[in-house]
Design an enzyme around this catalytic site. Sequence first.
Site, mmCIF file in Angstrom:
data_model
loop_
_atom_site.group_PDB
_atom_site.id
_atom_site.type_symbol
_atom_site.label_atom_id
_atom_site.label_comp_id
_atom_site.label_asym_id
_atom_site.label_seq_id
_atom_site.Cartn_x
_atom_site.Cartn_y
_atom_site.Cartn_z
ATOM 1 N N SER A 1 -11.251 -0.978 -0.722
ATOM 2 C CA SER A 1 -9.956 -0.997 -0.029
ATOM 3 C C SER A 1 -10.117 -1.400 1.421
ATOM 4 O O SER A 1 -9.247 -2.049 1.998
ATOM 5 C CB SER A 1 -9.311 0.391 -0.071
ATOM 6 N N ASN B 1 -13.835 0.610 -7.065
ATOM 7 C CA ASN B 1 -14.903 1.515 -6.613
ATOM 8 C C ASN B 1 -15.549 2.337 -7.713
ATOM 9 O O ASN B 1 -16.178 3.334 -7.419
ATOM 10 C CB ASN B 1 -14.335 2.536 -5.614
ATOM 11 N N ASP C 1 0.849 -1.193 0.000
ATOM 12 C CA ASP C 1 0.000 0.000 0.000
ATOM 13 C C ASP C 1 0.887 1.245 0.000
ATOM 14 O O ASP C 1 2.009 1.205 -0.510
ATOM 15 C CB ASP C 1 -0.928 -0.036 1.224
ATOM 16 N N HIS D 1 -3.808 6.058 3.505
ATOM 17 C CA HIS D 1 -4.537 4.867 3.062
ATOM 18 C C HIS D 1 -3.957 3.585 3.632
ATOM 19 O O HIS D 1 -4.668 2.736 4.166
ATOM 20 C CB HIS D 1 -4.523 4.833 1.533
#
Length: 464
Positions: free
Chosen positions: A400, A312, A171, A218
């Site tokens: 996520s 998404n 990530d 994130h």
Amino acid sequence: MIKGLKKVLPFFLIANTINLSACNNINNLPTRVNNIAIEQNANKNLLVRFNPEVTQNQIKAFKANIDVSSFEIISDSLNMVEMKVNNEAGFEKLKKACQNSNLIKYAEEDGKLTLFPYQAFPVNSGFSVKSGGAIPNDQFYGFQWNATSIDADKVWSITTGTPGITVAVIDSGVDPDHPDLKDNLLPLIDILNEDGEDDLYRTGGTEINYGGRDGNGHGTHVTGVVGAMINNAKGVAGIAGNVKILPIKAANHEGSTSASIITKSILKAIEKGVKVINLSIGGPKSEGTQALKDTVELAINKGIVFISATGNESNRFTNFVEEVTVPAAYPGVIAVAAFTKFNKVANYSNGGPEVEIAAPGGAGRSGEGEKIYSTWPTYKTYEGYRAGIIGPYAYLSGTSMACPHVSAAAALLLSKEPKLTAQQVRVRLLSTAIDIDAKGFDTSTGYGKLNIYKAMMANTHDKK
């Protein structure tokens, strides 16, 4: 989309921890921000896979006849090399040499990738066992509807995970000093830095170096869903709050990355012997690379449970459903869609035949309930400067966030039954999922809603 670009997307939306009404439609997103250094670098990289029968001596001989600034063998198993040059003329010459060589299976340009653009909003005692399950003493556990929704609380009476199981979170990195994470973290591996990229943010004459930590937020949020310390009287409870997390930084503070960096990150996870890979990053199928696909396949063949978010880009409110992104769409990957607090498919959640399971992703538009509460960096990130997001905790939504719930579930299963194969874990999770959309398999939730307790209690690995 501009043809030829390969995009990597983080699937999430940041929400206000106080004013939930500020959570607008996840589909109304700002223009993405590009990282110029990485884009320039991407134009001069070539990922080359030599044929399986080609020896190291032949590869060395090939190298001796080309002019490159960097020649790095990134995978012996795949006979894969990354080559770099300093100018366009040299790059074109290198591509031609690779195309004309019968030693090479394929040579691919490194794509100009970016994490998914998102909307951000400014942030204005031991277990007690009850009939519903174990209740940890974490300060903000009451905000975690997601844990009880998948019966994680029932599993915590059995196991909260063991340090012998490692989950790689590929990530934007992690806050290595977060008080709710640091005891479960292995040393962060900064693939971005290893690839020669700085992670510097300049604002108002100030330069902030996010090297070796999460400059976006994130990655810290995703990490907390999996492995925030459980029952430590602070913060939130990770779904698998006693496993080890290997944070692999593969994106900078803006979210920029490249196909080669993601590929190298997966290879690093394999090298480190992780049991589970969580990748809440993806891109359109048309922009997938063969090198990335081959590396994912290698990880799965090595016995790693590979879990990835579906994306998404949908707007189900208007009946638009985008297809599943890669690498979630690759064979053998557990592709995770998102559902809301009301057991409905999230408006933003992508769909298609590759979807295998759904997990809590939270609301993407008004009326969908709450988002996912998890850890956020304790320092000011890029999102702090850009949108006023302040930690150490925050609400986010997206596939996520759904993805790490399944990664945590896999880690809990392996903690209790360490001899399970990756395929057995996959089948156990899918065969015990609960229908929340159409009966049986469907393209929105796959085999259904994740239920960790049912997966833990099952004693067969039969397909559903």
